[in-house]
Design a protein around this motif. Structure first.
Motif, mmCIF file in Angstrom:
data_model
loop_
_atom_site.group_PDB
_atom_site.id
_atom_site.type_symbol
_atom_site.label_atom_id
_atom_site.label_comp_id
_atom_site.label_asym_id
_atom_site.label_seq_id
_atom_site.Cartn_x
_atom_site.Cartn_y
_atom_site.Cartn_z
ATOM 1 N N THR A 97 0.925 -1.309 -0.022
ATOM 2 C CA THR A 97 0.006 0.064 -0.007
ATOM 3 C C THR A 97 0.849 1.352 0.156
ATOM 4 O O THR A 97 1.677 1.524 0.848
ATOM 5 C CB THR A 97 -1.031 -0.100 1.257
ATOM 6 N N ILE A 98 0.660 1.952 -0.792
ATOM 7 C CA ILE A 98 1.395 3.281 -0.960
ATOM 8 C C ILE A 98 0.513 4.374 -0.444
ATOM 9 O O ILE A 98 -0.689 4.389 -0.468
ATOM 10 C CB ILE A 98 1.991 3.664 -2.369
ATOM 11 N N GLU A 99 1.140 5.292 0.168
ATOM 12 C CA GLU A 99 0.134 6.627 0.649
ATOM 13 C C GLU A 99 0.548 7.795 -0.224
ATOM 14 O O GLU A 99 1.560 8.176 -0.243
ATOM 15 C CB GLU A 99 0.618 6.799 2.196
ATOM 16 N N LYS A 100 -0.447 8.452 -0.485
ATOM 17 C CA LYS A 100 -0.392 9.728 -1.400
ATOM 18 C C LYS A 100 -0.951 10.733 -0.765
ATOM 19 O O LYS A 100 -2.262 10.645 -0.452
ATOM 20 C CB LYS A 100 -0.943 9.382 -2.688
ATOM 21 N N LEU A 115 -7.258 14.286 -4.826
ATOM 22 C CA LEU A 115 -6.415 13.200 -5.092
ATOM 23 C C LEU A 115 -5.417 13.390 -6.236
ATOM 24 O O LEU A 115 -4.134 13.433 -6.246
ATOM 25 C CB LEU A 115 -6.926 11.728 -4.867
ATOM 26 N N THR A 116 -6.077 13.758 -7.606
ATOM 27 C CA THR A 116 -5.458 14.180 -8.562
ATOM 28 C C THR A 116 -5.165 15.486 -8.835
ATOM 29 O O THR A 116 -4.062 16.096 -8.717
ATOM 30 C CB THR A 116 -6.045 13.403 -9.807
ATOM 31 N N ASP A 117 -6.231 16.207 -9.302
ATOM 32 C CA ASP A 117 -5.978 17.590 -9.608
ATOM 33 C C ASP A 117 -7.453 18.316 -9.670
ATOM 34 O O ASP A 117 -8.533 17.887 -9.304
ATOM 35 C CB ASP A 117 -5.389 17.773 -11.124
ATOM 36 N N VAL A 118 -7.086 19.770 -9.565
ATOM 37 C CA VAL A 118 -8.366 20.722 -9.395
ATOM 38 C C VAL A 118 -7.883 21.686 -10.314
ATOM 39 O O VAL A 118 -6.724 21.955 -10.614
ATOM 40 C CB VAL A 118 -8.549 21.230 -8.012
ATOM 41 N N TYR A 119 -8.931 22.035 -11.329
ATOM 42 C CA TYR A 119 -8.556 23.282 -12.381
ATOM 43 C C TYR A 119 -9.697 24.043 -12.543
ATOM 44 O O TYR A 119 -10.964 23.847 -12.141
ATOM 45 C CB TYR A 119 -8.453 22.726 -13.689
ATOM 46 N N THR A 155 -1.677 17.169 -7.730
ATOM 47 C CA THR A 155 -0.996 16.306 -6.894
ATOM 48 C C THR A 155 0.353 15.635 -7.687
ATOM 49 O O THR A 155 0.192 15.512 -9.078
ATOM 50 C CB THR A 155 -1.415 15.367 -6.193
ATOM 51 N N SER A 156 1.124 15.066 -7.118
ATOM 52 C CA SER A 156 2.122 14.189 -7.773
ATOM 53 C C SER A 156 1.444 13.007 -8.464
ATOM 54 O O SER A 156 1.764 12.590 -9.643
ATOM 55 C CB SER A 156 3.534 13.792 -6.658
ATOM 56 N N TYR A 157 0.439 12.474 -7.898
ATOM 57 C CA TYR A 157 -0.420 11.359 -8.070
ATOM 58 C C TYR A 157 -1.099 11.612 -9.283
ATOM 59 O O TYR A 157 -1.049 10.620 -10.384
ATOM 60 C CB TYR A 157 -1.164 10.824 -7.198
ATOM 61 N N GLY A 158 -1.650 12.932 -9.550
ATOM 62 C CA GLY A 158 -2.292 13.124 -10.718
ATOM 63 C C GLY A 158 -1.357 13.881 -11.619
ATOM 64 O O GLY A 158 -1.895 14.217 -12.775
ATOM 65 N N SER A 159 -0.076 13.929 -11.437
ATOM 66 C CA SER A 159 0.513 14.881 -12.513
ATOM 67 C C SER A 159 0.849 14.220 -13.874
ATOM 68 O O SER A 159 1.243 14.951 -14.907
ATOM 69 C CB SER A 159 2.285 15.054 -12.025
ATOM 70 N N GLY A 160 0.442 12.908 -14.213
ATOM 71 C CA GLY A 160 0.527 12.362 -15.502
ATOM 72 C C GLY A 160 -0.511 12.790 -16.256
ATOM 73 O O GLY A 160 -0.718 12.255 -17.571
ATOM 74 N N GLY A 161 -1.553 13.409 -15.829
ATOM 75 C CA GLY A 161 -2.681 13.620 -16.446
ATOM 76 C C GLY A 161 -2.961 14.785 -17.076
ATOM 77 O O GLY A 161 -1.863 15.475 -17.902
ATOM 78 N N HIS A 259 -4.524 14.860 4.995
ATOM 79 C CA HIS A 259 -5.063 13.513 4.650
ATOM 80 C C HIS A 259 -4.442 12.876 3.526
ATOM 81 O O HIS A 259 -3.699 13.463 2.644
ATOM 82 C CB HIS A 259 -6.541 13.595 4.291
ATOM 83 N N ILE A 260 -4.261 11.344 3.623
ATOM 84 C CA ILE A 260 -3.677 10.496 2.562
ATOM 85 C C ILE A 260 -4.525 9.450 1.968
ATOM 86 O O ILE A 260 -5.431 9.255 2.797
ATOM 87 C CB ILE A 260 -2.247 10.085 3.003
ATOM 88 N N ALA A 261 -4.381 9.291 0.781
ATOM 89 C CA ALA A 261 -4.884 8.220 0.293
ATOM 90 C C ALA A 261 -4.147 6.846 0.198
ATOM 91 O O ALA A 261 -2.925 6.912 -0.122
ATOM 92 C CB ALA A 261 -5.423 8.441 -1.158
ATOM 93 N N LYS A 262 -4.823 5.845 0.509
ATOM 94 C CA LYS A 262 -4.052 4.619 0.602
ATOM 95 C C LYS A 262 -4.350 3.873 -0.611
ATOM 96 O O LYS A 262 -5.559 3.375 -0.950
ATOM 97 C CB LYS A 262 -4.418 3.967 1.731
ATOM 98 N N ILE A 263 -3.241 3.547 -1.507
ATOM 99 C CA ILE A 263 -3.527 2.891 -2.787
ATOM 100 C C ILE A 263 -2.684 1.650 -2.991
ATOM 101 O O ILE A 263 -1.483 1.413 -2.744
ATOM 102 C CB ILE A 263 -3.115 3.962 -4.014
#
Length: 268
Positions: A97-100, A115-119, A155-161, A259-263
């Motif tokens: 489990t990774i924490e983001k 978790l990913t992005d807001v725009y 976020t870093s997790y959503g940065s590939g989008g 807060h963190i997300a557990k993925i």
């Protein structure tokens, strides 16, 4: 171990009943209440929505679509066709489990985790929008003034989008599994959407800049406001894909969330 099921509330790619049958036929326990693991089936939007509201470890499951413009499920750890194998691996402990860390967005008197992005982007409006951004961390700050289609905070997790669109245009790399645009977890990204005019102000001095995409430490606070009224909406903070309307006197504040997300990541 109890498995919960989460799908898009209005447009599920697979029904909860079908997924429950897969879990039970694998000899595992489906529980709609207080699961140990959340099985989230859908696309990146569904992953992002549940990723910011669930506290249990989550397995993101994509669904293959024949439609050429269907969901790419870029963030999926496995596909629905391979769900049985993934479930057995989790039940046997063959996963980590990774924490983001997420973003905290304050808008309209309400705090939301992302978790990913807001725009911020134009809605039913044909022209460019005019907006200002302030970035500060308590020691230093700068302002930006832009005319364009809007701005993304990722976020870093959503940065590939969405955040990575300038990198993809420059490199001509469109592989959805590419690491283009990714950055470390202790930063958050800012990316202007097709700006036609962009000025940065620091220490009272203003100058034109072509730096449309960059990262800042996650302990910074980002404040965004409209400079001129237009039909503009904020996306990424609600379940509704239509976003929230933003008015001239509104203020949007973004910072790193506690807060963190557990993925869940499956082991080979």
């Amino acid at each position: 171990m109890k498995f919960g099921i989460f799908v898009h509330p209005k447009r599920p790619k697979v029904s909860v009943e079908q997924i429950a049958m897969r879990i039970q036929s694998a000899g595992l326990l489906y529980s709609p209440k207080e699961p140990d693991v959340a099985i989230i089936v859908g696309g990146d939007g569904t992953f992002g929505y549940y990723g910011r509201i669930l506290a249990v470890p989550m397995l993101f499951v994509g669904v293959k679509e024949s439609d050429i413009l269907g969901s790419r499920a870029r963030l999926a750890e496995t596909m629905y066709d391979s769900l049985d194998k993934a479930l057995h691996n989790i039940d046997a402990g063959r996963y980590r489990t990774i924490e983001k860390r997420m973003l905290s967005v304050n808008f309209g008197g309400r705090d939301s985790d992302v978790l990913t992005d807001v725009y911020l982007e134009r809605g039913e409006f044909a022209g460019c929008i005019r907006y200002a951004i302030q970035v500060s961390n308590g020691f230093s700050s700068f302002n930006e003034y832009a005319i364009g289609n809007g701005v993304i905070v990722s976020t870093s997790y959503g940065s590939g989008g969405y955040f990575s669109y300038p990198n993809r245009l420059k490199s001509k790399e469109w592989d959805q599994n590419s690491s283009i645009g990714q950055f470390s977890d202790n930063r958050m990204g800012i990316c202007h959407i097709i700006p036609t005019y962009l000025v940065r102000e620091r220490n009272g001095e203003r100058h034109l800049t072509n730096k449309i995409q960059y990262t800042v430490p996650i302990d910074c606070q980002i404040k965004i406001r409209l400079v001129r009224y237009a039909n503009v909406r904020l996306y990424g903070t609600t379940e509704d894909s239509k976003g929230e309307q933003v008015f001239i006197n509104d203020r949007i504040s973004i910072s790193g969330s506690d807060h963190i997300a557990k993925i869940i990541k499956l082991k080979p």
